[in-house]
Design a protein around this motif. Structure first.
Motif, PDB file in Angstrom:
ATOM      1  N   CYS A  20       5.477  10.564  28.882  1.00 29.06           N
ATOM      2  CA  CYS A  20       5.605  12.050  28.278  1.00 29.06           C
ATOM      3  C   CYS A  20       6.792  11.992  27.059  1.00 29.06           C
ATOM      4  O   CYS A  20       6.830  13.353  26.578  1.00 29.06           O
ATOM      5  N   HIS A  21       7.531  11.035  27.150  1.00 29.51           N
ATOM      6  CA  HIS A  21       8.661  11.092  26.184  1.00 29.51           C
ATOM      7  C   HIS A  21       9.543  12.315  26.719  1.00 29.51           C
ATOM      8  O   HIS A  21      10.337  12.930  25.607  1.00 29.51           O
ATOM      9  N   SER A  60       9.009  15.323  27.709  1.00 24.96           N
ATOM     10  CA  SER A  60       8.397  16.642  27.561  1.00 24.96           C
ATOM     11  C   SER A  60       8.007  17.317  28.947  1.00 24.96           C
ATOM     12  O   SER A  60       7.827  18.270  29.138  1.00 24.96           O
ATOM     13  N   GLY A  61       7.562  16.468  29.814  1.00 26.23           N
ATOM     14  CA  GLY A  61       6.853  16.669  31.043  1.00 26.23           C
ATOM     15  C   GLY A  61       5.348  17.228  31.109  1.00 26.23           C
ATOM     16  O   GLY A  61       4.854  17.562  32.011  1.00 26.23           O
ATOM     17  N   GLU A  62       4.899  16.887  29.884  1.00 19.78           N
ATOM     18  CA  GLU A  62       3.457  17.253  29.900  1.00 19.78           C
ATOM     19  C   GLU A  62       2.836  16.145  29.073  1.00 19.78           C
ATOM     20  O   GLU A  62       3.379  15.465  28.237  1.00 19.78           O
ATOM     21  N   GLN A  63       1.419  15.829  29.329  1.00 22.26           N
ATOM     22  CA  GLN A  63       0.517  15.131  28.746  1.00 22.26           C
ATOM     23  C   GLN A  63      -0.910  15.858  28.382  1.00 22.26           C
ATOM     24  O   GLN A  63      -1.338  16.313  29.527  1.00 22.26           O
ATOM     25  N   ASN A  64      -1.256  16.039  27.197  1.00 25.65           N
ATOM     26  CA  ASN A  64      -2.453  16.287  26.712  1.00 25.65           C
ATOM     27  C   ASN A  64      -2.393  17.972  27.454  1.00 25.65           C
ATOM     28  O   ASN A  64      -3.532  18.332  28.006  1.00 25.65           O
ATOM     29  N   ASN A  65      -1.280  18.582  27.283  1.00 26.28           N
ATOM     30  CA  ASN A  65      -1.359  20.104  27.943  1.00 26.28           C
ATOM     31  C   ASN A  65      -1.099  20.113  29.166  1.00 26.28           C
ATOM     32  O   ASN A  65      -1.660  21.345  29.675  1.00 26.28           O
ATOM     33  N   GLU A  66      -1.078  19.309  29.809  1.00 26.07           N
ATOM     34  CA  GLU A  66      -1.150  19.187  31.323  1.00 26.07           C
ATOM     35  C   GLU A  66       0.172  18.501  31.945  1.00 26.07           C
ATOM     36  O   GLU A  66       0.838  17.934  31.181  1.00 26.07           O
ATOM     37  N   ARG A  67       0.419  18.711  33.120  1.00 23.00           N
ATOM     38  CA  ARG A  67       1.808  18.352  33.844  1.00 23.00           C
ATOM     39  C   ARG A  67       1.643  16.809  33.743  1.00 23.00           C
ATOM     40  O   ARG A  67       0.597  16.231  34.396  1.00 23.00           O
ATOM     41  N   CYS A  68       2.800  16.020  33.585  1.00 27.30           N
ATOM     42  CA  CYS A  68       2.957  14.672  33.420  1.00 27.30           C
ATOM     43  C   CYS A  68       2.741  14.285  34.881  1.00 27.30           C
ATOM     44  O   CYS A  68       3.671  14.488  35.646  1.00 27.30           O
ATOM     45  N   THR A  69       1.877  13.384  35.394  1.00 27.31           N
ATOM     46  CA  THR A  69       1.619  12.815  36.573  1.00 27.31           C
ATOM     47  C   THR A  69       2.812  11.674  36.820  1.00 27.31           C
ATOM     48  O   THR A  69       3.058  11.475  37.918  1.00 27.31           O
ATOM     49  N   THR A  70       3.202  10.946  35.807  1.00 29.31           N
ATOM     50  CA  THR A  70       4.143   9.869  35.906  1.00 29.31           C
ATOM     51  C   THR A  70       5.450  10.469  36.622  1.00 29.31           C
ATOM     52  O   THR A  70       6.317   9.783  37.395  1.00 29.31           O
ATOM     53  N   CYS A  71       6.059  11.557  35.837  1.00 26.64           N
ATOM     54  CA  CYS A  71       7.355  12.106  36.295  1.00 26.64           C
ATOM     55  C   CYS A  71       7.264  13.404  36.907  1.00 26.64           C
ATOM     56  O   CYS A  71       8.188  13.912  37.269  1.00 26.64           O
ATOM     57  N   ASP A  72       6.078  13.652  37.215  1.00 21.97           N
ATOM     58  CA  ASP A  72       5.996  14.919  37.965  1.00 21.97           C
ATOM     59  C   ASP A  72       6.321  16.078  37.347  1.00 21.97           C
ATOM     60  O   ASP A  72       6.771  17.236  37.821  1.00 21.97           O
ATOM     61  N   GLY A  73       6.296  16.041  35.888  1.00 21.77           N
ATOM     62  CA  GLY A  73       6.544  17.278  35.190  1.00 21.77           C
ATOM     63  C   GLY A  73       8.003  17.563  34.927  1.00 21.77           C
ATOM     64  O   GLY A  73       8.650  18.270  34.045  1.00 21.77           O
ATOM     65  N   SER A  74       8.958  16.347  35.308  1.00 22.31           N
ATOM     66  CA  SER A  74      10.155  16.615  35.237  1.00 22.31           C
ATOM     67  C   SER A  74      10.962  16.084  33.926  1.00 22.31           C
ATOM     68  O   SER A  74      11.819  16.331  33.366  1.00 22.31           O
ATOM     69  N   GLY A  75      10.096  15.096  33.374  1.00 18.66           N
ATOM     70  CA  GLY A  75      10.305  14.506  31.780  1.00 18.66           C
ATOM     71  C   GLY A  75      11.080  13.318  32.250  1.00 18.66           C
ATOM     72  O   GLY A  75      11.900  12.835  31.171  1.00 18.66           O
ATOM     73  N   ARG A  76      11.800  12.921  33.380  1.00 18.21           N
ATOM     74  CA  ARG A  76      12.794  11.789  33.491  1.00 18.21           C
ATOM     75  C   ARG A  76      12.203  11.048  34.753  1.00 18.21           C
ATOM     76  O   ARG A  76      11.588  11.396  35.671  1.00 18.21           O
ATOM     77  N   LYS A  77      12.448   9.769  34.748  1.00 19.49           N
ATOM     78  CA  LYS A  77      12.349   8.892  35.866  1.00 19.49           C
ATOM     79  C   LYS A  77      13.532   8.356  36.429  1.00 19.49           C
ATOM     80  O   LYS A  77      14.440   7.909  35.691  1.00 19.49           O
TER      81      LYS A  77
END
Length: 354
Positions: free
Chosen positions: A186-187, A189-206
């Motif tokens: 998600c670079h 942003s915490g979101e993907q396609n206006n949904e919560r990013c599942t890769t970082c659980d919405g935090s925007g960081r890994k």
């Protein structure tokens, strides 16, 4: 607020602590150590023995024919008929000499060095260090290229690592000490396609996988050991310096003879050689005198000459004339390997490789 740790810059290299050590004064100028003068004068070179026979081994017709057959068989577009059915009418041998001079030398060079400290004894100045040409090193077999790296005795000391200031760790280059990195999906942003990013659980960081979220890594210089062993490194290099002179008489063969071997007619090795005398081909004697002088002048100032060797090989060349289907043809057989050169092979075809 940026919570990344702040690391002091690595310290620069310390001044050369070995500059006043006897025998190592020239390290600042590149570290080359000229060989010392011999304690006793070297014995003068002695003339090599005169050879009574410088004859070329004759090639039999059977051997010439077999070499020609193998040559034809190795070419997909050559018919075997000339080699199988051709009639040899004459064979003419030619003497081709190769002179080779080898000068086996040893050079020594020193430089300050350091490595991660692994419990070695710090022996700096516990007693005088041997001079570069006094360090005992096991040489390789004569005329064999080889390099040895040796830690000079009584030059080792221990110091804190300047790259990490003795911490054993440095900042992780990947996360810059922050322990986490921007999410690659998600670079940040915490979101993907206006949904919560599942890769970082919405935090925007890994979590940084490079340092396992520690923010630091083992220091590359000391490998995490915090200290360095500093010492004088001695590089000893043995080199077999070679020079060739090939005499090819007017046989008509035009090939590179460096790729074949010949019959060894003469070999002589000494600490210092005397030019070859008594050889029937004047250019070989001239080459021996010139190359020996060149090598002894060139290498005696920069290296220790341990041994010299001169060799004369006779490379056999036989011109074979033969008849096939009423026409006259020729080929050459050369070298101990019985290689064949036949530029105008009389029976070729156009091959198409599918």
């Amino acid at each position: 607020m940026n919570g990344a740790a702040v690391y002091p810059p690595p310290t620069g290299p310390a001044a050369n602590p070995f500059g006043n050590m006897p025998g190592y004064e020239s390290m600042a100028g590149g570290g080359f150590m000229p060989p010392p003068m011999p304690l006793q004068p070297l014995a003068p070179p002695q003339p090599g023995p005169n050879a009574d026979q410088w004859t070329i081994p004759s090639l039999s017709e059977d051997a010439a024919r077999e070499a020609f057959k193998n040559f034809a068989a190795s070419h997909c577009c050559y018919s075997g008929s000339p080699a199988d059915d051709g009639v040899i009418t004459s064979m003419e041998p030619f003497n081709t000499y190769r002179y080779r001079l080898e000068t086996f030398t040893e050079t020594r060079k020193t430089e300050p060095a350091e490595k991660p400290y692994e419990g070695e004894t710090a022996d700096f100045y516990t007693q005088p260090a041997p001079r570069p040409w006094e360090v005992q090193v096991n040489p390789p077999s004569l005329f064999t290229n080889h390099t040895e790296q040796v830690r000079v005795p009584f030059t080792s000391s221990v110091k804190d690592c300047g790259s990490c200031h003795g911490a054993g760790t440095t900042m992780c280059d990947d996360c810059r000490g922050e322990k986490h990195k921007e999410c690659y999906m998600c670079h940040g942003s915490g979101e993907q396609n206006n949904e919560r990013c599942t890769t970082c659980d919405g935090s925007g960081r890994k979590r940084c996988s490079t340092c396992d979220a520690r923010g630091t890594k083992d220091c590359n210089t000391c490998k995490g050991r915090k200290k360095l062993l500093t010492y004088i490194n001695l590089k000893v290099e043995w080199t077999n310096n070679m020079a060739d002179h090939v005499v090819q008489q007017n046989s008509g063969l035009i090939v590179d003879l460096q790729n074949v071997s010949g019959k060894e007619l003469f070999k002589n090795n000494q600490n210092l050689l005397y030019p070859l005398i008594g050889f029937p081909e004047p250019s070989i004697a001239e080459a021996s005198e010139r190359l020996i002088k060149d090598h002894q002048t060139k290498y005696a100032q920069s290296a220790r000459i341990l041994q010299q060797r001169q060799t004369v090989e006779l490379i056999p060349i036989t011109k074979v004339n033969y008849k096939w289907k009423g026409g006259s043809h020729l080929y050459f057989v050369y070298g101990n390997e019985h290689k064949v050169s036949a530029d105008n092979y009389p029976a070729t075809c156009c091959c198409v490789i599918m």
